[in-house]
Write a protein that holds these residues in place. Structure first.
Motif: not given
Length: 258
Positions: A66, A231, A235, A237
């Motif tokens: 990500r 995170q 956000d 994760a």
């Protein structure tokens, strides 16, 4: 144009082809990248940047596949973000974090996080660069040419940009154009230790503490024997383990026209 916070912009950068020009339009709870590069949320300014902004490339990071642009952290702050994730309903503001913060203060156990770094070097070769699981610092003879380093502590943070929520200067020397991630390890784990780190932030006094270790690396692995959240750009994760790597010159931004 990414209208939102840092998570929105990172999601957009991860979905579009590499080289696509991006402009942050800061409308989220935290807009760390936009604040750092001085982007405006006014529509007229965004339009001016679309028309006249010059392209610039910055590094990005990738954590378990990500993309992130600012930071990835594991430990207490990630637990606060996780609690917010579980209770969030619609838009939030900074006050929305009060409940999750209090919950983390009461419940988080500060388990030890193990870090392994590749193509790594301590920021200062004179610093201590390791700690055992009890938080006792251990000397190391690592020099600026060190390729592999292991360390452990209770707060792990890896920065691409020198930004953090509420403008806290945790890693002020991170650089989004150096092809490196800046890892900072705060060794001791407790609410009291966290308050001491927080009080030492003004003037960068925390960077001089013997229980704070700093490194630069291109690849980082975090793991723990406990269930530790992490995170990405604000956000939640997931849980450790996580593999983190830098992606040099991966994202193209248009400089603010102003």
């Amino acid at each position: 144009v990414g209208a939102g916070g840092d998570g929105t912009l990172a999601l957009l950068a991860g979905q579009l082809p590499q080289g696509t020009a991006l402009i942050p339009m800061p409308m989220g709870t935290e807009n760390l990248l936009a604040r750092y590069y001085k982007y405006s949320r006014e529509a007229e300014d965004v339009l001016a940047t679309i028309r006249r902004g010059e392209a610039m490339k910055i590094d990005a990071g990738r954590a378990n596949g990500r993309l992130f642009l600012v930071m990835v952290t594991a430990g207490f702050d990630a637990e606060v973000v996780r609690a917010m994730h579980l209770t969030r309903r619609g838009h939030i503001n900074r006050l929305s974090y009060a409940g999750p913060l209090w919950r983390a203060i009461r419940r988080y156990a500060f388990p030890v996080i193990n870090a392994e770094m590749e193509n790594a070097a301590p920021v200062s070769s004179a610093k201590l660069v390791g700690a055992d699981t009890n938080g006792t610092a251990a000397k190391s003879g690592a020099s600026s040419t060190t390729q592999s380093i292991r360390t452990s502590g209770c707060w792990m943070m890896a920065f691409n940009l020198p930004c953090y929520a509420a403008s806290l200067p945790i890693e002020p020397e991170a650089n989004g154009n150096d092809g490196q991630l800046d890892l900072i390890n705060l060794t001791y784990g407790s609410v009291i230790a966290g308050l001491r780190y927080l009080m030492a932030l003004p003037g960068g006094r925390h960077l001089k503490r013997s229980d704070v270790f700093r490194f630069q690396a291109t690849k980082i692995w975090w793991s723990s024997l406990s269930r530790v959240p992490y995170q990405i750009d604000g956000d939640y994760a997931g849980r450790l383990p996580v593999q983190i790597e830098v992606l040099p010159d991966h994202v193209t931004l248009l400089r603010p026209a102003s």
